[in-house]
Each structure stands twice: as structure tokens, then as C-alpha cells.
Design a protein around this motif. Structure first.
Motif, mmCIF file in Angstrom:
data_model
loop_
_atom_site.group_PDB
_atom_site.id
_atom_site.type_symbol
_atom_site.label_atom_id
_atom_site.label_comp_id
_atom_site.label_asym_id
_atom_site.label_seq_id
_atom_site.Cartn_x
_atom_site.Cartn_y
_atom_site.Cartn_z
ATOM 1 N N PRO A 1 -11.632 0.314 22.847
ATOM 2 C CA PRO A 1 -10.536 1.268 23.038
ATOM 3 C C PRO A 1 -10.591 2.347 21.953
ATOM 4 O O PRO A 1 -11.058 2.114 20.835
ATOM 5 N N ASP A 2 -10.139 3.553 22.319
ATOM 6 C CA ASP A 2 -10.085 4.635 21.336
ATOM 7 C C ASP A 2 -9.045 4.288 20.283
ATOM 8 O O ASP A 2 -7.946 3.827 20.586
ATOM 9 N N VAL A 3 -9.408 4.528 19.035
ATOM 10 C CA VAL A 3 -8.522 4.226 17.930
ATOM 11 C C VAL A 3 -7.897 5.525 17.453
ATOM 12 O O VAL A 3 -8.602 6.505 17.197
ATOM 13 N N ASP A 4 -6.576 5.556 17.357
ATOM 14 C CA ASP A 4 -5.878 6.737 16.860
ATOM 15 C C ASP A 4 -6.056 6.829 15.354
ATOM 16 O O ASP A 4 -6.077 5.823 14.649
ATOM 17 N N ALA A 5 -6.195 8.058 14.873
ATOM 18 C CA ALA A 5 -6.334 8.257 13.435
ATOM 19 C C ALA A 5 -5.018 7.887 12.763
ATOM 20 O O ALA A 5 -3.930 8.170 13.281
ATOM 21 N N PRO A 6 -5.068 7.251 11.598
ATOM 22 C CA PRO A 6 -3.824 6.895 10.923
ATOM 23 C C PRO A 6 -3.105 8.141 10.428
ATOM 24 O O PRO A 6 -3.742 9.125 10.052
ATOM 25 N N PRO A 7 -1.793 8.111 10.431
ATOM 26 C CA PRO A 7 -1.050 9.298 9.957
ATOM 27 C C PRO A 7 -1.165 9.410 8.432
ATOM 28 O O PRO A 7 -0.794 8.506 7.700
ATOM 29 N N LEU A 8 -1.710 10.534 7.975
ATOM 30 C CA LEU A 8 -1.887 10.772 6.545
ATOM 31 C C LEU A 8 -1.136 12.034 6.143
ATOM 32 O O LEU A 8 -1.217 13.057 6.823
ATOM 33 N N ASP A 9 -0.425 11.994 5.001
ATOM 34 C CA ASP A 9 0.265 13.172 4.472
ATOM 35 C C ASP A 9 -0.625 13.780 3.406
ATOM 36 O O ASP A 9 -0.771 13.239 2.310
ATOM 37 N N LEU A 10 -1.269 14.886 3.731
ATOM 38 C CA LEU A 10 -2.185 15.548 2.814
ATOM 39 C C LEU A 10 -1.586 16.833 2.239
ATOM 40 O O LEU A 10 -2.298 17.694 1.732
ATOM 41 N N SER A 11 -0.260 16.966 2.279
ATOM 42 C CA SER A 11 0.381 18.209 1.857
ATOM 43 C C SER A 11 0.257 18.454 0.357
ATOM 44 O O SER A 11 0.359 19.595 -0.084
ATOM 45 N N GLN A 12 0.049 17.433 -0.461
ATOM 46 C CA GLN A 12 -0.032 17.646 -1.901
ATOM 47 C C GLN A 12 -1.401 18.168 -2.324
ATOM 48 O O GLN A 12 -1.591 18.539 -3.464
ATOM 49 N N PHE A 13 -2.370 18.228 -1.416
ATOM 50 C CA PHE A 13 -3.696 18.723 -1.745
ATOM 51 C C PHE A 13 -3.833 20.176 -1.330
ATOM 52 O O PHE A 13 -3.220 20.623 -0.360
ATOM 53 N N SER A 14 -4.647 20.920 -2.089
ATOM 54 C CA SER A 14 -4.924 22.310 -1.734
ATOM 55 C C SER A 14 -6.415 22.556 -1.923
ATOM 56 O O SER A 14 -7.123 21.761 -2.537
ATOM 57 N N LEU A 15 -6.882 23.681 -1.410
ATOM 58 C CA LEU A 15 -8.290 24.038 -1.528
ATOM 59 C C LEU A 15 -8.468 25.020 -2.672
ATOM 60 O O LEU A 15 -7.656 25.916 -2.877
ATOM 61 N N ALA A 16 -9.549 24.861 -3.410
ATOM 62 C CA ALA A 16 -9.869 25.800 -4.482
ATOM 63 C C ALA A 16 -10.455 27.057 -3.866
ATOM 64 O O ALA A 16 -11.055 27.009 -2.788
#
Length: 187
Positions: free
Chosen positions: A145-160
């Protein structure tokens, strides 16, 4: 070509001492006390089987030098074929109490068991699926069965920004080297 077997029945060569023969056989066979006790139990034990004449003579002479009296027996060359009796008539299967529960004869995907002997007669009333053989190259693994990606909060990260140095922060340069002009070597 004749084949032979070597058997030992705890018989010793004339003049041989039991303890020395046990020690010799323990060394020859790298046997522990339990195996030696089995060898000297008095029962006829086949040490080696299916030997040609030269190998059988070599075993016999080696074991007799160790003090054990062995028996060299020729094996029967022809293997006797035994004709099996025809299987007995299949036992009558008990009639099902509910005809509706019995599997339909010739139903697609169902296996009809025909007893070949009295042991298989017990399986006549078994309703079993008929598992066929898959064609070569088929994938027999069930689909995952297709596995759903786990919900991750990545809002504290930014790109240089592009081209920025992502390594460690550079240390401050060291101070000027000390003045050693006043130091002199003496002879």
C-alpha cells in the motif's frame, strides 16, 4: 565392482589391552568418551561403508594395528526391488450432512481431491483453493500500500542565499607573533 563395509563389535586383537585400544581409537577417530562408550558397547557398529577393496583393506589394517578386531563385509551389489502392492480401495468418505456446504464439482478455482490411498481418503471432503503455477517472470509479491508522508513542521528552517558559505564560522585571526629578537643562543 565389489563394495565393502567395516564393522566393529568391541572385539580386541589377541594380546591387546583394552585401555590402549580405547586410547588408540580415540586418537584415530578424534572421539570423546561418549563415542568411545558407544563403540565399546558390544553392539555391531558400522564404522565405514561403501568402500572399495583397497580402502577396506587399508581401514582393516589400520584398525588392527590399533588393536581393534574389525569385520570386513561385502555389500550386496544388487539392490532388491520391492514390488509394492496396489493401493487399497479408497475408503468411502462420510456423506456430508448439508449438501449445500459441499463444494461444487468442477467449480472454477476449487481443488477436487481424489484419494490415492487410505491416508488421502481423509481429505476428500476438504474444500481447498486450487493454487496454480504462475507464469515465468510474474511478480508473486502482494502490492504494497502507498504510505503517506509523515506530517513534518519545517517552518523553523530557512534557505541560505546562493553563494553563501555553509561551513563553520571562521575564527578571528591570531594576534601578531611575539618579538623574539632579544633572545640569543650562547655558545
Amino acid at each position: 565392482m565389489a563394495r565393502y563395509e567395516i564393522a566393529f563389535s568391541a572385539q580386541l586383537m589377541p594380546g591387546a589391552q583394552l585401555e590402549s585400544v580405547k586410547a588408540n581409537l580415540a586418537k584415530l577417530f578424534q572421539a570423546d568418551a561418549q563415542r568411545l562408550a558407544l563403540l565399546f558397547s558390544g553392539r555391531r557398529i558400522v564404522i565405514k561403508s561403501n568402500l572399495d577393496e583397497a580402502a577396506a583393506e587399508k581401514y582393516r589394517s589400520t584398525l588392527e594395528r590399533a588393536g581393534a578386531l574389525v569385520e570386513v563385509c561385502a555389500l550386496a551389489e544388487e539392490i532388491e526391488e520391492i514390488e509394492l502392492a496396489p493401493p487399497p480401495e479408497p475408503l468411502a468418505a462420510p456423506a456430508p450432512t448439508q449438501p449445500a456446504a459441499a463444494p461444487a464439482q468442477g467449480a472454477p478455482g476449487r481443488l477436487k481431491v481424489v484419494p490415492r490411498d487410505e491416508y488421502m481418503a481423509a481429505f476428500v471432503g476438504v474444500d481447498a483453493p486450487d493454487f496454480g503455477i504462475a507464469p515465468l517472470g510474474d511478480d508473486l509479491q502482494d502490492d504494497k500500500p502507498d504510505v503517506d508522508a509523515p506530517p513534518l513542521d519545517l517552518s523553523q528552517f530557512s534557505l541560505a542565499p546562493v553563494g553563501s558559505d555553509m561551513g563553520e564560522a571562521k575564527k578571528a585571526p591570531a594576534g601578531p607573533p611575539p618579538d623574539i629578537s632579544h633572545i640569543k643562543l650562547q655558545e
